[in-house]
Design an enzyme around this catalytic site. Structure first.
Site, PDB file in Angstrom:
ATOM      1  N   GLU A   1      -6.742   4.297   8.186  1.00 24.98           N
ATOM      2  CA  GLU A   1      -6.610   5.736   7.907  1.00 24.98           C
ATOM      3  C   GLU A   1      -7.910   6.293   7.319  1.00 24.98           C
ATOM      4  OE1 GLU A   1      -2.979   5.342   5.679  1.00 24.98           O
ATOM      5  OE2 GLU A   1      -1.982   4.732   7.530  1.00 24.98           O
TER       6      GLU A   1
ATOM      7  N   ASN B   1       0.860  -1.189   0.000  1.00 26.98           N
ATOM      8  CA  ASN B   1       0.000   0.000   0.000  1.00 26.98           C
ATOM      9  C   ASN B   1       0.896   1.239   0.000  1.00 26.98           C
ATOM     10  OD1 ASN B   1      -1.873   2.001   0.460  1.00 26.98           O
ATOM     11  ND2 ASN B   1      -2.297   1.409   2.590  1.00 26.98           N
TER      12      ASN B   1
HETATM   13  C1  PEP Z   1      -0.817  -0.203   6.027  1.00 27.36           C
HETATM   14  O1  PEP Z   1      -0.768   0.891   5.496  1.00 27.36           O
HETATM   15  O2  PEP Z   1      -1.798  -0.929   5.833  1.00 27.36           O
HETATM   16  C2  PEP Z   1       0.277  -0.623   6.895  1.00 27.36           C
HETATM   17  C3  PEP Z   1       0.194  -1.783   7.457  1.00 27.36           C
HETATM   18  O3  PEP Z   1       1.311   0.260   7.062  1.00 27.36           O
HETATM   19  P1  PEP Z   1       2.740  -0.088   7.722  1.00 27.36           P
HETATM   20  O4  PEP Z   1       3.222  -1.376   7.104  1.00 27.36           O
HETATM   21  O5  PEP Z   1       3.599   1.078   7.400  1.00 27.36           O
HETATM   22  O6  PEP Z   1       2.513  -0.244   9.197  1.00 27.36           O
END
Ligand code: PEP
Length: 254
Positions: free
Chosen positions: A99, A11
């Site tokens: 988010e 992502n």
């Molecule tokens: C995400 O955006 O779904 C995520 C898990 O971010 P990170 O790996 O940076 O914690």
């Protein structure tokens, strides 16, 4: 748990312009070795989906995900992009990312309608669920997951369940470097799979792909992938570093 390939989703969030996305894809193509047992999906900004999709057409080394969509197919919804508009461009759509829930106020009703819209438009939703730090401290993780899974899948039938991917992402673990203990992840995954079994039957629970997400990196990916109920990973920050993303994909092979 099922016969699917291990699914690794990167992502990119709100990183990279259209041009940068294209350059980053080229870099990934050059550097990444993708084992045949692994399916790799990247989720660039919506703006870059068209160009990246054309760029990938020649070899289809990766699949694409959108990071969000709206649930109506078209209409007077200024600024929105519908699942209908994404159809044919992406195979997956991330829905209900923490988010979106916390910074943009998405509620279960929005998420339920979005999951349904993605399925209706022949794509696969990656439904994100996870407890906040407060819910965890209160011992409410199980209730939160139960509520989010029930609400998110409320408009889905057993026949449609083969399209569903669920990502368990504890909110406190996203982008913090504080990744969850494997025992906690194992318990959460077991609970989600059991809930899907109760709601949709045994076959749906076996077909369901469950991802862990939350501060996954090259060093800790293996421990999550080794858990019996984990079918893959949703990776944020580490997917922006080709070498680290490559290490995570390599872990998925073993
Ligand atoms: C995400 O955006 O779904 C995520 C898990 O971010 P990170 O790996 O940076 O914690």
């Amino acid at each position: 748990m099922n016969t699917h390939k291990t699914l690794i989703v990167g992502n990119w969030k709100m990183h990279f312009t259209i041009g940068e996305s294209s350059m980053f894809i080229r870099k990934l193509e050059e550097q990444l070795k993708i084992p045949s047992s692994v399916e790799v999906v990247v989720a660039p900004t919506t703006l870059a989906l068209q160009s990246v999709s054309l760029q990938l057409k020649h070899h289809r080394k990766f699949k694409l995900a959108a990071q969000n969509c709206f649930w109506r197919d078209f209409g007077a919804y200024t600024g929105e992009v519908s699942a209908h508009m994404l159809r044919g461009l992406t195979q997956y759509v991330i829905i209900g990312h923490s988010e979106r829930r916390h910074a943009f106020g998405e509620i279960d009703k929005d998420i339920r309608l979005k999951v349904q819209a993605v399925v209706r438009n022949q794509m696969q939703p990656i439904l994100c669920v996870g407890e906040t730090a407060q819910e965890r401290a209160d011992g409410d993780t199980g209730f939160t997951l139960h509520d989010q899974v029930t609400a998110g899948l409320a408009n889905i039938t057993s026949e449609e369940m083969h399209r569903i991917v669920i990502a368990y992402e504890p909110v406190w673990a996203i982008g913090t470097g504080e990744n969850a203990k494997t025992t906690d992840v194992a318990a959460a995954m077991k609970l989600i799979r059991k809930q899907v079994k109760d709601l949709f039957g045994k076959q749906a629970s076996l077909d369901l792909r469950l991802l862990y997400g939350g501060s996954v990196d090259g060093a800790n990916a293996t421990q999550y992938l080794a858990l019996p109920d984990v079918d893959g990973l949703l990776v944020g920050g580490a997917s922006l570093k080709p070498e680290v993303f490559g290490d995570i994909i390599a872990s998925a092979k073993s």
